[in-house]
Design a protein around this motif. Structure first.
Motif, PDB file in Angstrom:
ATOM      1  N   ASP A  31     -12.484   0.926  -9.457  1.00  0.00           N
ATOM      2  CA  ASP A  31     -13.147   1.628  -7.963  1.00  0.00           C
ATOM      3  C   ASP A  31     -11.793   1.335  -7.378  1.00  0.00           C
ATOM      4  O   ASP A  31     -10.942   1.453  -7.575  1.00  0.00           O
ATOM      5  CB  ASP A  31     -13.621   0.346  -7.927  1.00  0.00           C
ATOM      6  CG  ASP A  31     -14.006  -1.315  -7.900  1.00  0.00           C
ATOM      7  OD1 ASP A  31     -12.401  -1.473  -8.448  1.00  0.00           O
ATOM      8  OD2 ASP A  31     -14.454  -1.765  -8.451  1.00  0.00           O
ATOM      9  N   PHE A  32     -11.865   0.693  -5.992  1.00  0.00           N
ATOM     10  CA  PHE A  32     -10.523   0.769  -4.564  1.00  0.00           C
ATOM     11  C   PHE A  32      -9.614  -0.450  -5.037  1.00  0.00           C
ATOM     12  O   PHE A  32      -8.574   0.507  -4.948  1.00  0.00           O
ATOM     13  CB  PHE A  32     -11.657   0.457  -3.483  1.00  0.00           C
ATOM     14  CG  PHE A  32     -10.366   0.097  -2.806  1.00  0.00           C
ATOM     15  CD1 PHE A  32     -10.086   1.330  -2.011  1.00  0.00           C
ATOM     16  CD2 PHE A  32      -9.753  -0.931  -1.771  1.00  0.00           C
ATOM     17  CE1 PHE A  32      -8.865   1.564  -1.532  1.00  0.00           C
ATOM     18  CE2 PHE A  32      -9.066  -0.904  -0.965  1.00  0.00           C
ATOM     19  CZ  PHE A  32      -8.392   0.240  -0.244  1.00  0.00           C
ATOM     20  N   ASN A  33     -10.295  -1.342  -5.962  1.00  0.00           N
ATOM     21  CA  ASN A  33      -9.467  -2.184  -6.895  1.00  0.00           C
ATOM     22  C   ASN A  33      -8.107  -1.424  -7.724  1.00  0.00           C
ATOM     23  O   ASN A  33      -7.028  -1.998  -7.989  1.00  0.00           O
ATOM     24  CB  ASN A  33     -10.105  -3.383  -7.817  1.00  0.00           C
ATOM     25  CG  ASN A  33     -10.414  -4.165  -7.042  1.00  0.00           C
ATOM     26  OD1 ASN A  33     -10.090  -4.451  -5.870  1.00  0.00           O
ATOM     27  ND2 ASN A  33     -11.547  -4.691  -7.711  1.00  0.00           N
ATOM     28  N   TRP A  34      -8.572   0.242  -7.972  1.00  0.00           N
ATOM     29  CA  TRP A  34      -7.144   0.512  -9.121  1.00  0.00           C
ATOM     30  C   TRP A  34      -6.162   0.546  -8.480  1.00  0.00           C
ATOM     31  O   TRP A  34      -4.978   0.563  -7.397  1.00  0.00           O
ATOM     32  CB  TRP A  34      -7.831   1.650  -9.417  1.00  0.00           C
ATOM     33  CG  TRP A  34      -6.824   2.389  -9.589  1.00  0.00           C
ATOM     34  CD1 TRP A  34      -6.946   2.246 -11.548  1.00  0.00           C
ATOM     35  CD2 TRP A  34      -5.882   3.780  -9.586  1.00  0.00           C
ATOM     36  NE1 TRP A  34      -5.737   3.329 -11.648  1.00  0.00           N
ATOM     37  CE2 TRP A  34      -5.435   4.795 -10.836  1.00  0.00           C
ATOM     38  CE3 TRP A  34      -5.951   3.608  -8.802  1.00  0.00           C
ATOM     39  CZ2 TRP A  34      -4.452   4.604 -10.868  1.00  0.00           C
ATOM     40  CZ3 TRP A  34      -4.351   4.863  -7.975  1.00  0.00           C
ATOM     41  CH2 TRP A  34      -4.153   5.876  -9.789  1.00  0.00           C
ATOM     42  N   TYR A  35      -6.512   1.425  -6.476  1.00  0.00           N
ATOM     43  CA  TYR A  35      -5.740   1.734  -5.466  1.00  0.00           C
ATOM     44  C   TYR A  35      -5.047   0.517  -5.070  1.00  0.00           C
ATOM     45  O   TYR A  35      -3.508   0.402  -4.625  1.00  0.00           O
ATOM     46  CB  TYR A  35      -6.099   2.572  -4.371  1.00  0.00           C
ATOM     47  CG  TYR A  35      -7.020   3.198  -4.742  1.00  0.00           C
ATOM     48  CD1 TYR A  35      -6.639   4.527  -4.598  1.00  0.00           C
ATOM     49  CD2 TYR A  35      -8.510   4.244  -5.436  1.00  0.00           C
ATOM     50  CE1 TYR A  35      -5.879   6.241  -5.310  1.00  0.00           C
ATOM     51  CE2 TYR A  35      -8.651   4.849  -5.636  1.00  0.00           C
ATOM     52  CZ  TYR A  35      -7.888   6.623  -5.434  1.00  0.00           C
ATOM     53  OH  TYR A  35      -7.960   7.381  -6.078  1.00  0.00           O
TER      54      TYR A  35
END
Length: 228
Positions: A135-139
């Motif tokens: 999710d956004f944590n990847w970014y």
């Protein structure tokens, strides 16, 4: 038969401290490597810029090899990250080549390439350490580590301490700063009132997906539409 680009890179490196990653260096590399100019231009259409990119990627490859053979089992996760960044810098044999590359990729027309290289480096670090975020944590993980890595490289370039001890201390402080941010985020999630307040933004960020690892047409990421 050796890769022409690797031969050109090896021939270019002695010239980089004096001429930088320039056309003069590229021409000298072509001459010194005895690679046909047409072949050299075919594998490096942008000349020395492509060699600078290859030099950075070569360092990434060396880092991953060292990371794969390292015993990380007894390390805290934050120490694994620090160790990976340290291995990346220790892969550099000539600091001046990195200094010249930093100058090159600071130029406006090459800055996107430089940012892409840093992103690729930290992405490989996270992947090697087993990151499975989807999710956004990847970014956010990669954006945060990009900042830590970039700041550490700039500090390292000016570091004259024995064994670069000052750089490793600087790196530890930057990672500690990041860990403090993570602690604040965890506290927010545990607080019912703040958690409720952040429910909307968290839902939104949860819909953002990282690039599909095996899909060339899914970059920089994807959006998961809510179901009816």
């Amino acid at each position: 038969m050796s890769d022409p680009k690797h031969l050109l890179l090896d021939a270019a490196l002695p010239h980089v401290p004096f001429d930088g990653w320039t056309e003069a260096t590229f021409k000298a590399a072509v001459s010194d490597s005895s690679i046909e100019p047409t072949v050299a231009r075919a594998v490096c259409p942008r000349g020395a810029v492509d060699l600078a990119v290859a030099y950075h990627q070569q360092g990434d490859t060396q880092m991953l090899a060292a990371l794969k053979s390292a015993d990380l089992n007894e390390m805290r996760f934050r120490d694994r990250i620090a160790h990976a960044v340290r291995l990346r810098l220790e892969a550099v044999e000539d600091k001046e080549a990195v200094r010249r590359a930093t100058t090159l990729f600071a130029l406006p027309h090459h800055a996107p390439e430089g940012a892409k290289l840093i992103w690729a480096t930290v992405d490989q670090i996270w992947n090697a350490l087993g990151d499975t975020s989807d999710d956004f944590n990847w970014y956010s993980k990669r954006m945060t580590l990009s900042g830590v890595y970039s700041a550490t490289v700039l500090f390292w370039l000016g570091d004259t301490s024995e064994g670069h001890a000052a750089t490793w201390a600087f790196l530890d402080r930057r990672i500690d700063n990041v860990m403090q941010i993570e602690k604040v985020k965890a506290q927010v999630n545990k607080n019912p009132a703040l958690s409720k307040l952040m429910a909307g933004p968290n839902w939104l960020m949860g819909r953002i997906k990282p690039p599909a690892r095996f899909s060339k047409g899914d970059f920089p990421g994807s959006w998961t539409a809510p179901r009816d």
